[in-house]
Scaffold this motif. Sequence first.
Motif, short mmCIF file in Angstrom:
data_model
loop_
_atom_site.label_atom_id
_atom_site.label_comp_id
_atom_site.label_asym_id
_atom_site.label_seq_id
_atom_site.Cartn_x
_atom_site.Cartn_y
_atom_site.Cartn_z
N ASN A 13 4.24 4.10 -3.49
CA ASN A 13 4.50 4.87 -3.76
C ASN A 13 3.94 6.44 -3.10
O ASN A 13 3.64 7.29 -4.10
N LEU A 14 4.76 6.41 -1.54
CA LEU A 14 3.97 8.20 -1.20
C LEU A 14 4.20 8.37 0.04
O LEU A 14 5.55 7.80 0.44
N ARG A 259 1.06 2.52 8.24
CA ARG A 259 -0.35 3.88 8.22
C ARG A 259 -0.03 4.68 7.24
O ARG A 259 1.34 5.26 6.98
N ILE A 260 -0.79 4.84 6.64
CA ILE A 260 -0.35 6.07 5.31
C ILE A 260 -1.81 7.29 6.05
O ILE A 260 -2.96 7.29 6.12
N ASN A 261 -1.16 8.27 5.46
CA ASN A 261 -2.23 9.51 5.71
C ASN A 261 -2.71 10.60 4.62
O ASN A 261 -2.09 10.27 3.21
N TYR A 327 -6.74 11.97 7.19
CA TYR A 327 -6.57 10.93 8.00
C TYR A 327 -5.66 9.67 8.25
O TYR A 327 -5.75 9.72 7.07
N PRO A 328 -5.47 9.37 9.24
CA PRO A 328 -4.52 8.13 9.13
C PRO A 328 -5.09 6.98 8.42
O PRO A 328 -6.89 6.63 8.70
N LEU A 329 -4.69 5.79 7.01
CA LEU A 329 -5.46 5.38 6.54
C LEU A 329 -4.63 3.94 7.71
O LEU A 329 -3.22 3.78 7.53
N VAL A 330 -5.05 2.48 8.22
CA VAL A 330 -3.80 2.01 8.69
C VAL A 330 -4.27 0.25 8.08
O VAL A 330 -5.45 0.17 7.91
N ILE A 331 -3.23 -0.29 7.98
CA ILE A 331 -3.17 -1.66 6.69
C ILE A 331 -2.22 -2.52 8.45
O ILE A 331 -1.22 -2.35 7.80
#
Length: 337
Positions: A13-14, A259-261, A327-331
């Motif tokens: 939920n982003l 990718r989540i910012n 910052y990007p978070l990468v999963i």
Amino acid sequence: MTYSDKDSMDDLNLPTVIPVDENYGRFSVLEEEDRDASSAYSVASSAYNFRMENGRRYHDYRDGHPFPHDEVSEENEITMHEMCLLILDNKYYVSPIEEPTLRAVADIGTGRGYWAEGLADKCPDAQVVGMDLTPHSRNILPNCSYMIADATEEWVLDDPTMKFDLVHIRSLFGGVKDWHALYKNCFDNLRSGGWIEQMEVEIDAQTLDSDTPPDSNIKALCEYTRSHLSVAAGRDFDISFSMKKMIEDAGFVDVQEKRINLPLGPWSSDSKMKDIGRFYERFYKTGLQGWLLQVCTRELNWSVDQVNAACIKAFREINERKQHWYYPLVIVIGRKP
């Protein structure tokens, strides 16, 4: 759940684009949790040899680790853990595995074991093994155990027949010298159909603003980390850029990347992203000195005062509340065929 459920990383939920709180930066004081160190955002053999260096505590096993292991790093670790739970809506992983089917799980670079113990508590039928170079003193759940080991070397498990359903890796940048060896061991120790899941912050500060300040210390430290620290430390601080391909090269299939910012500060108008921004600001502030200190002073001829000055400049830049940094978070997840 089967692999056909490809929305496993798409139902978080982003917002794709972080909405901006127009009131951000209009006030001269920081929010209460920024000033209150007791807030919810800040509290939450050779293998046993530790040393003090420049006021921080490090462990020495297998040539040690370039990042400290002390009270400040504990706050940093628990902040990351709570932030990830918020991002994932209190889930511990996004790989398409039903929790009741988990029987064996490995947590690589487990640190103080927050993720391992949390999953073990949620899944009492699963055996959770936390692996790290740093000794772990707690063992509070019967289905959660810890082993001191270099995960890039052969995994010597108590049960040599054990194969894992899930291997979890989080925020291990700078902690591994040979990623290819690590991914091979993950592959070899997973059962057929098991999943690997890795989550790393991309060291690349970005902004929603039209212009990046030319004197930004936040941006300069990112560029310096990527150009100098990785080489000086002999470790890949940029694993977020290459882990998808390396996981594929190790033999995994159905590899997906999400990718989540992460906003650096509570500048979003979205309530969930605002809270994530608070956590990420705390993570950045409790981690920055430790990420820089040993490598910069040992290998790059910085003084401790220079490291601290760089951190202070970056923190002041955040506290000014003028820029909308993220910052990007990468999963990345992948399945063993």
